[in-house]
Scaffold this motif. Structure first.
Motif, short mmCIF file in Angstrom:
data_model
loop_
_atom_site.label_atom_id
_atom_site.label_comp_id
_atom_site.label_asym_id
_atom_site.label_seq_id
_atom_site.Cartn_x
_atom_site.Cartn_y
_atom_site.Cartn_z
N GLN A 1 -5.06 -2.37 -7.86
CA GLN A 1 -6.09 -2.11 -9.19
C GLN A 1 -6.77 -3.26 -9.46
OE1 GLN A 1 -7.09 0.87 -9.11
NE2 GLN A 1 -7.85 1.69 -11.08
N GLU B 1 0.85 -1.20 0.04
CA GLU B 1 0.05 0.02 -0.04
C GLU B 1 0.78 1.34 -0.03
OE1 GLU B 1 -4.10 1.68 2.08
OE2 GLU B 1 -3.09 0.30 3.17
N PHE C 1 0.74 -0.40 -7.44
CA PHE C 1 -0.39 0.23 -7.64
C PHE C 1 -1.30 -0.62 -8.77
CE2 PHE C 1 -3.04 3.09 -10.47
CZ PHE C 1 -3.56 3.66 -9.61
N GLN D 1 -6.95 1.84 -1.57
CA GLN D 1 -7.13 1.53 -3.22
C GLN D 1 -8.34 0.86 -3.47
OE1 GLN D 1 -3.47 1.19 -5.18
NE2 GLN D 1 -4.45 0.67 -7.02
N ASN E 1 -11.87 2.27 -2.43
CA ASN E 1 -12.23 3.12 -3.31
C ASN E 1 -12.59 2.58 -4.56
OD1 ASN E 1 -11.46 5.35 -1.61
ND2 ASN E 1 -9.39 5.62 -2.53
#
Length: 292
Positions: A212, A161, A208, A245, A248
């Motif tokens: 995702q 993270e 990232f 993440q 979200n």
């Protein structure tokens, strides 16, 4: 935390059980320095199996069962057994101060579990039906394997993270999403990202893109399953659920579907013990009420 060698993804069950037995005396000694339990300890609760079904078993849970039952016998107080999964569900609801009486859906995402559940509360216990989940790796295993490849400590979630937050790009590597119906697979995406690590891609971009991929995969899994299992509430719990993440990405579900989306408080997503404590208290009070 139990000691895990650098470069390895967790502990074997036999080693985990050994370290639990070794460390529990010291943990209890430190705890008793802060708590005056004499005459005040009324019940003991423990997670003694992974899931609330008859055949659910992992050796490491024998430490909690053995210590809990022994103390119960010595102190002549009740011992309540629950499952690890029930603990996560209760911790999630307790942390957001919610009680859900109707059947609801739970996405349990952690180091060892990625399961979509339909849950009904019966007498302070949970009746759980698995309605979807992973066909191979859990979301947590996927994250840990990539993290270890990047040279990060286990468990890799917090480090991943931090790396992802340092990615200054605006897009992720187009990682394949493997979801069919109510099943999600992370082995293909893992192989894809493992190969990317061997190229000239920064660790930040890998991290990232990894998160995702996890978020989009879980979103697709939920999207495929919600329509066939009409409920009003969806609770997301487990250690992986603490990742901002991923949260979200999943937050958009409440906009797309008529469903109340609940995330366990980040502080308690991985805290199974608080859920077990609350369940123990509820069941003790219920038994006391029935005895009156």
């Amino acid at each position: 935390m139990l000691p895990v060698k650098v470069g390895t993804a967790g502990l074997r069950q036999s080693d985990a059980l050994f370290y639990h037995i070794k460390h529990l005396p010291d943990a209890s000694k430190n705890l008793m320095k802060e708590i005056d339990y004499r005459g005040k300890l009324l019940a003991i609760g423990a997670a003694t199996r992974p899931r609330p079904i008859e055949d659910s078993y992992m050796p490491v849970f024998m430490a909690a069962k053995s210590y809990g039952e022994t103390l119960s016998n010595l102190l002549n107080i009740p011992f309540y057994e629950f499952s690890h999964q029930e603990g996560h569900i209760e911790a999630g609801l307790w942390s957001i101060k919610r009680e859900i009486e109707k059947a609801f859906m739970v996405l349990h995402i952690s180091g060892g579990t990625t399961e979509l559940l339909k849950v009904t509360t019966i007498n302070n216990r949970y009746d759980i039906e698995i309605i979807g989940g992973t066909g191979d790796l859990s979301a947590g295993q996927f994250i840990d394997r990539i993290g270890i490849k990047l040279g990060l400590p286990f468990p890799a979630g917090p480090s991943i993270e931090k790396l992802a937050l340092n990615w200054e790009g605006t897009t992720a590597i187009e990682t394949p999403i493997a979801v069919q119906g109510n099943k999600v697979s992370f082995s293909g995406p893992e192989t894809f990202l493992q190969r990317k690590i061997d190229n000239t891609v920064s660790n930040e971009e890998i991290a990232f893109s990894l998160l995702q991929c996890v978020g989009k995969s879980l979103y697709s899994l939920l999207k495929n399953t919600i329509n066939n299992n009409p409920v009003e509430d969806l609770l997301i719990v487990g250690g992986v659920a603490s990742n901002k993440q991923i949260r979200n990405t999943l937050n958009n579900l409440s906009n797309e579907f008529k469903i109340n989306l609940h995330f366990g408080d980040i502080k308690y997503c991985s805290d199974n013990a608080v859920g077990i404590s609350v369940l123990c208290l509820k069941n003790y009070l219920r038994r006391k009420q029935l005895d009156c």
